[in-house]
Write a protein that holds these residues in place. Structure first.
Motif, mmCIF file in Angstrom:
data_model
loop_
_atom_site.group_PDB
_atom_site.id
_atom_site.type_symbol
_atom_site.label_atom_id
_atom_site.label_comp_id
_atom_site.label_asym_id
_atom_site.label_seq_id
_atom_site.Cartn_x
_atom_site.Cartn_y
_atom_site.Cartn_z
ATOM 1 N N LEU A 76 0.952 -1.199 0.039
ATOM 2 C CA LEU A 76 -0.097 -0.073 0.219
ATOM 3 C C LEU A 76 0.836 1.082 0.041
ATOM 4 O O LEU A 76 1.817 1.432 0.732
ATOM 5 N N PHE A 77 0.601 2.198 -0.956
ATOM 6 C CA PHE A 77 1.264 3.464 -0.845
ATOM 7 C C PHE A 77 0.339 4.553 -0.641
ATOM 8 O O PHE A 77 -0.679 4.637 -1.157
ATOM 9 N N ALA A 78 0.714 5.256 0.499
ATOM 10 C CA ALA A 78 -0.268 6.484 0.771
ATOM 11 C C ALA A 78 0.435 7.910 0.926
ATOM 12 O O ALA A 78 1.510 8.039 1.005
ATOM 13 N N ALA A 79 -0.114 8.879 0.587
ATOM 14 C CA ALA A 79 0.476 10.224 0.577
ATOM 15 C C ALA A 79 -0.568 11.401 0.907
ATOM 16 O O ALA A 79 -1.646 11.252 0.530
ATOM 17 N N ARG A 80 -0.073 12.328 1.506
ATOM 18 C CA ARG A 80 -0.717 13.788 1.446
ATOM 19 C C ARG A 80 -0.093 14.737 0.722
ATOM 20 O O ARG A 80 1.176 14.786 0.329
ATOM 21 N N ASP A 81 -1.059 15.825 0.708
ATOM 22 C CA ASP A 81 -0.499 16.902 -0.439
ATOM 23 C C ASP A 81 0.970 17.610 0.581
ATOM 24 O O ASP A 81 1.008 17.591 1.418
ATOM 25 N N HIS A 82 1.198 18.560 -0.260
ATOM 26 C CA HIS A 82 2.450 19.423 0.261
ATOM 27 C C HIS A 82 2.194 20.084 1.410
ATOM 28 O O HIS A 82 2.980 20.252 2.309
ATOM 29 N N THR A 83 0.959 20.485 1.516
ATOM 30 C CA THR A 83 0.583 21.606 2.760
ATOM 31 C C THR A 83 -0.665 21.214 3.468
ATOM 32 O O THR A 83 -1.180 22.001 4.555
ATOM 33 N N GLY A 84 -1.003 19.975 3.234
ATOM 34 C CA GLY A 84 -1.901 19.344 4.235
ATOM 35 C C GLY A 84 -3.553 19.736 3.993
ATOM 36 O O GLY A 84 -4.210 19.842 4.944
ATOM 37 N N GLU A 85 -3.846 20.009 2.700
ATOM 38 C CA GLU A 85 -5.296 20.354 2.489
ATOM 39 C C GLU A 85 -6.296 19.378 2.823
ATOM 40 O O GLU A 85 -7.480 19.504 3.378
ATOM 41 N N ARG A 86 -5.791 17.979 2.473
ATOM 42 C CA ARG A 86 -6.686 16.927 2.785
ATOM 43 C C ARG A 86 -5.961 16.065 3.616
ATOM 44 O O ARG A 86 -4.647 15.889 3.891
ATOM 45 N N PRO A 87 -6.806 15.321 4.837
ATOM 46 C CA PRO A 87 -6.184 14.711 5.907
ATOM 47 C C PRO A 87 -6.050 13.206 5.626
ATOM 48 O O PRO A 87 -6.856 12.755 4.735
ATOM 49 N N LEU A 88 -5.201 12.546 6.327
ATOM 50 C CA LEU A 88 -5.135 11.157 6.319
ATOM 51 C C LEU A 88 -4.506 10.587 7.623
ATOM 52 O O LEU A 88 -3.351 11.203 8.075
ATOM 53 N N HIS A 89 -5.080 9.659 8.317
ATOM 54 C CA HIS A 89 -4.930 8.925 9.449
ATOM 55 C C HIS A 89 -4.519 7.435 9.267
ATOM 56 O O HIS A 89 -5.216 6.948 8.453
ATOM 57 N N PHE A 90 -3.941 6.895 10.214
ATOM 58 C CA PHE A 90 -3.597 5.542 9.950
ATOM 59 C C PHE A 90 -3.440 4.722 11.151
ATOM 60 O O PHE A 90 -3.125 5.588 12.382
ATOM 61 N N THR A 91 -3.744 3.490 11.350
ATOM 62 C CA THR A 91 -3.179 2.774 12.639
ATOM 63 C C THR A 91 -2.718 1.279 12.414
ATOM 64 O O THR A 91 -2.941 1.005 11.208
ATOM 65 N N ARG A 92 -1.783 0.975 13.171
ATOM 66 C CA ARG A 92 -1.394 -0.436 12.940
ATOM 67 C C ARG A 92 -2.002 -1.120 14.350
ATOM 68 O O ARG A 92 -1.562 -0.988 15.520
ATOM 69 N N TYR A 93 -2.918 -1.985 14.054
ATOM 70 C CA TYR A 93 -3.938 -2.647 15.156
ATOM 71 C C TYR A 93 -3.486 -4.063 15.372
ATOM 72 O O TYR A 93 -2.971 -4.722 14.563
ATOM 73 N N SER A 94 -3.818 -4.383 16.523
ATOM 74 C CA SER A 94 -3.456 -5.704 17.009
ATOM 75 C C SER A 94 -4.841 -6.359 17.539
ATOM 76 O O SER A 94 -5.948 -5.851 17.626
ATOM 77 N N GLY A 95 -4.686 -7.553 17.802
ATOM 78 C CA GLY A 95 -6.014 -8.348 18.180
ATOM 79 C C GLY A 95 -6.475 -9.153 17.172
ATOM 80 O O GLY A 95 -5.747 -9.277 16.190
ATOM 81 N N PRO A 96 -7.850 -9.477 17.286
ATOM 82 C CA PRO A 96 -8.266 -10.106 16.182
ATOM 83 C C PRO A 96 -8.220 -9.593 14.966
ATOM 84 O O PRO A 96 -8.902 -8.408 14.690
ATOM 85 N N GLY A 97 -7.919 -10.144 13.857
ATOM 86 C CA GLY A 97 -7.699 -9.431 12.586
ATOM 87 C C GLY A 97 -6.452 -8.235 12.575
ATOM 88 O O GLY A 97 -6.784 -7.227 12.387
#
Length: 644
Positions: A127-148
Motif C-alpha cells: 500500500l502506498f499513501a500520500a498527503r499533499d504538500h501543505t496538508g489540505e486533505r487529511p489522512l490518518h492510520f493505525t497499526r492495530y492488533s488483536g483479532p484481525g
C-alpha cells in the motif's frame, strides 16, 4: 471532498463491513467499496449527497494494474491531461491513475493541489499513501492488533475509531499538551494507536513493516533572485492569480471569509477580479460581534472588523458582503458536534461559533466553495523583521542600517526593537528567557489542566520553552510556521457538516515555494513590514487596508457568548464531573469556580481573558471530549452523526 478508508488484514480474509462502518463514521452518504484482494478493502464516500463537479469513481483499477481511493483536487489537471494525451473531461481520479502508471511515487513531484490517496499494488502487495504538500486533505492510520491484525487508514480519526480493534483509548500526554496550548508531538493524535500522516509525507506499507518519509518541505525551495524589486512583485502576482484561480473551478459563485486583514482581503479581491469577466460573484462573510458588544478588546487589537472588511467589498462590484455574528448559538453543542466530526476537542470554542455561522451562511446560499487566507502569515504576509538577524549574522552592517532606518521612518519598528531583532541570536536562549518580562509571573492560568497532571508532564516548563524559546533565524521561523498548522481535519469537518469545501490560496505549494525562496528583505522593502503583499496588492485593495498595521481580535465578544451559555455550561460540567478520567485530567473544581464567579469587568485584560475565556471554554471542550470516550463514565453522551 470525500472521506476515504480501508484496511489490510495481512493474509486473513476480510469483508467490506468494517470499511462501510468506517465510512459511516465520517460521512452519511453512499459508500463505494472495492476489494482488490481477499485481505484488502478500500472505500470512499462523497461528503455531498449528490456531488456534481466532483462526481468521480471511487477508484481507477484494472487496465493500469493499481487500485486507488483518493480525496483530491488536482490544480494542474489540464497540463497533465495534455502531457498524457488524454481526452479532456477525464476525472482527477483517472488522471491520478495515469500519473501513477507513468511515475509511480515520483508523481508527488508533479502533482499540484490538495490530495490524500492510497494505492494498492497487487504485484508487490504494498500500500502506498500520500498527503499533499501543505496538508489540505487529511489522512490518518493505525497499526492495530488483536483479532484481525493489520493496518488501517481513514481520512479522520472517527473512521479508525469505528474499528473494534482500535476503539477510543485516549492519549493522555497529547490531551495534557492540548490543554496547555502546546504544539502536537510528531504523528500523535488524541487516540492511542491512531497517527496522522503529516503534510508533505508519503507512506509505504508492506508485510514487513511501515515506512514514512517526507518528500517535500518549503524550506528546501530553490532560491529565487531578480535584479529589481518589481520583478518579484510581477512573479508573485502571476503565481497568486494562478493559486486563487485554481480554487475557483466550477460555474457558480463562491464564498470567502473576509476580515479586515491583508490575507483574506487579498484572496477575496483577487477572486472577485478573476470572476468578474465570467459574471460570477464572491459572497464574502465577515464575523462581527453580537449587538451588545461594547468594544472591549485586548491592548493593541480591535474587535469589530465589519467596517474594515466593507471597505474591500465596495472596491469590487461583484462582491456581496454579509456580516454574521454568534448571537443565539450554543457553545456547548457547537463544540460537541465539532468533536464528533473531527475526533478532537475544539481548541477555540468561541471561534467555532462564528465559523459555524459563516459555514451556515454559505450552505444556505448553495455555495460549495469557501475561500480563506488562513496560512497567509507563513507566506504572503510574512512579517520579515526576523530577517534583520540574518543581515547581522552575515555582517551586512551597512545594509542592515539602511533597512532599519527606512523601517523606523515608516513607523514599523524602533531602534530598540530593531536591535532586539538583529542581535537575538547572540544571546543564549536561557539568558533571553531569564530576562524576558513575560516570565516574571508566568503561570498556567490560561489552562484548565489538572495541577497534578501539569506537574507530572512538566507543562509549565514545556510552555516556557515553547513560548519563550524565541527563534532567531529566518529559516527556523519559517520552518515552524509551516510545520505548526495542519488544516486537513478542519477542512474535512466543513465538508462533512456543511458540504462546503474550504480552499486556501495562501497555502498553495507554488506560493510557499516562492515566499520561502525569495530574499527575506523583500518583506521589508520600502520601510514597511509585510511589504510583499502590500506592494503586490497596490491598486487592488483600498489604501486603508494596505496601510493598516493593527490586528483584529477573533471572538472579541467572548464574554457575551460565554456568559449567555452559563446554564448549559453548568449542566455540561455536571456530566463532566461524573467522568473519572475527565476529573483526573481537567481541573473541574476550577471550572466550576470560574462559572460561579463570572467577572463584571476587565474583559479587555489578559488576566480575565486567560481564565474565563481560554481556560474555561477549552477546559469544558476537553472535559466533554474525555467524558464521551471514558469507558467508566455514565453513558449519557450520544454520538452525533456526521452531517446531521
Amino acid at each position: 471532498m470525500r472521506a476515504i478508508a480501508g484496511f489490510w488484514s495481512f493474509g486473513k480474509s476480510a469483508g467490506p463491513d468494517y470499511c462501510a462502518s468506517m465510512l459511516r463514521a465520517m460521512s452519511q452518504n453512499r459508500a463505494d467499496i472495492l476489494q482488490p484482494a481477499s485481505d484488502v478493502v478500500l472505500g470512499s464516500s462523497d461528503y455531498r449527497p449528490d456531488p456534481q463537479m466532483d462526481a468521480r469513481p471511487a477508484s481507477s483499477p484494472a487496465a493500469l494494474n493499481a487500485f486507488f481511493v483518493a480525496d483530491l483536487r488536482i490544480d494542474n489537471h489540464d497540463a497533465l491531461v495534455r502531457d498524457f494525451g488524454l481526452t479532456p473531461g477525464v476525472s482527477d481520479d483517472e488522471l491520478l491513475a495515469h500519473a501513477w502508471a507513468r511515475w509511480q511515487w515520483n508523481l508527488l513531484d508533479r502533482l499540484i493541489g490538495g490530495f490524500a490517496f492510497v494505492c494498492w499494488d497487487p504485484q508487490s502487495r504494498t500500500l502506498f499513501a500520500a498527503r499533499d504538500h501543505t496538508g489540505e486533505r487529511p489522512l490518518h492510520f493505525t497499526r492495530y492488533s488483536g483479532p484481525g491484525n493489520g493496518f488501517a487508514f481513514a481520512s479522520t480519526p472517527p473512521g479508525l475509531c469505528a474499528l473494534p480493534s482500535v476503539g477510543h483509548r485516549l492519549n493522555l500526554p497529547h490531551m495534557a499538551h492540548f490543554l496547555a496550548a502546546l504544539s502536537a508531538s510528531g504523528t500523535d493524535t488524541f487516540f492511542e494507536g491512531i497517527e496522522v500522516l503529516p503534510p508533505g509525507h508519503w507512506m509505504k506499507v508492506s508485510a514487513s513493516g511501515i515506512e514514512v518519509r517526507r518528500y517535500w518541505h518549503p524550506i528546501d525551495a530553490p532560491a529565487i533572485r531578480y535584479r529589481n524589486d518589481d520583478d518579484y512583485i510581477e512573479d508573485f502576482r502571476e503565481r497568486f492569480d494562478g493559486a486563487v484561480g485554481a480554487r475557483l473551478a466550477g460555474d457558480g459563485d463562491v464564498a470567502s471569509q473576509l476580515s479586515g486583514g491583508l490575507d483574506s482581503s487579498s484572496v477575496t479581491a483577487t477572486a472577485a477580479r478573476l470572476l468578474a469577466p465570467e459574471g460570477r460573484q464572491v459572497v464574502s462573510f465577515t464575523s462581527v460581534p453580537v449587538p451588545a458588544y461594547d468594544g472591549s478588546a485586548l491592548f493593541g487589537r480591535f474587535g469589530d472588523e465589519g467596517a474594515m472588511a466593507a471597505e474591500v467589498a465596495v472596491f469590487y462590484p461583484n462582491i456581496q458582503h454579509i456580516r454574521v455574528d454568534a448571537a443565539g448559538r450554543d457553545i456547548v453543542s457547537s463544540a460537541s458536534l465539532d468533536a464528533s466530526r473531527s475526533g478532537q476537542p475544539t481548541f477555540n470554542p468561541t471561534n467555532r461559533l462564528w465559523i459555524d455561522a459563516i459555514l451556515d451562511g454559505a450552505r444556505e446560499r448553495g455555495l460549495s466553495v469557501l475561500l480563506q487566507g488562513t496560512c497567509g502569515n507563513a507566506t504572503i504576509s510574512f512579517g520579515g523583521l526576523i530577517g534583520l538577524s540574518d543581515l547581522a549574522r552575515k555582517g551586512r552592517w551597512f545594509r542592515l542600517f539602511q533597512v532599519v532606518r527606512t523601517l523606523r521612518a515608516g513607523g514599523h519598528t524602533s531602534w530598540r526593537g530593531a536591535a532586539g531583532w538583529s542581535t537575538g541570536w547572540l544571546v543564549p536562549q536561557l539568558l533571553r528567557r531569564l530576562y524576558h518580562p513575560g516570565l516574571r509571573d508566568f503561570n498556567l492560568d490560561f489552562s484548565a489542566v489538572h495541577p497534578r497532571l501539569a506537574s507530572e508532564y512538566r507543562l509549565r516548563e514545556k510552555a516556557i520553552e515553547e513560548f519563550y524559546g524565541v527563534e532567531t533565524t529566518t529559516e527556523s521561523v519559517r520552518r515552524s510556521l509551516y510545520e505548526y498548522y495542519d488544516p486537513g481535519v478542519y477542512n474535512a469537518v466543513a465538508a462533512a457538516g456543511w458540504q462546503v469545501e474550504q480552499r486556501d490560496p495562501t497555502q498553495d505549494k507554488r506560493i510557499f515555494e516562492f515566499c520561502f525562496g525569495i530574499p527575506v528583505e523583500q518583506y521589508l522593502v520600502g520601510g514597511q513590514g509585510r511589504s510583499l503583499i502590500r506592494r503586490a496588492m497596490q491598486g487592488r485593495l483600498p489604501e486603508s487596508t494596505l496601510r493598516r498595521t493593527t490586528r483584529g481580535l477573533q471572538a472579541a465578544d467572548w464574554y457575551l457568548t460565554v456568559a449567555a451559555a452559563r446554564p448549559q455550561l453548568y449542566a455540561e460540567l455536571a456530566r463532566i464531573e461524573r467522568s473519572p478520567l475527565a476529573s483526573r485530567i481537567v481541573d473541574t473544581a476550577r471550572l466550576r469556580k470560574l462559572i460561579d464567579t463570572w467577572p463584571t469587568s476587565g474583559y479587555d485584560t489578559s488576566e480575565v481573558s486567560d481564565a474565563w475565556h481560554l481556560a474555561l471554554t477549552r477546559g469544558m471542550a476537553a472535559g466533554s471530549f474525555i467524558a464521551q470516550h471514558d469507558p467508566d463514565a455514565p453513558r449519557e453522551y450520544p454520538t452525533e452523526k456526521p452531517g446531521a
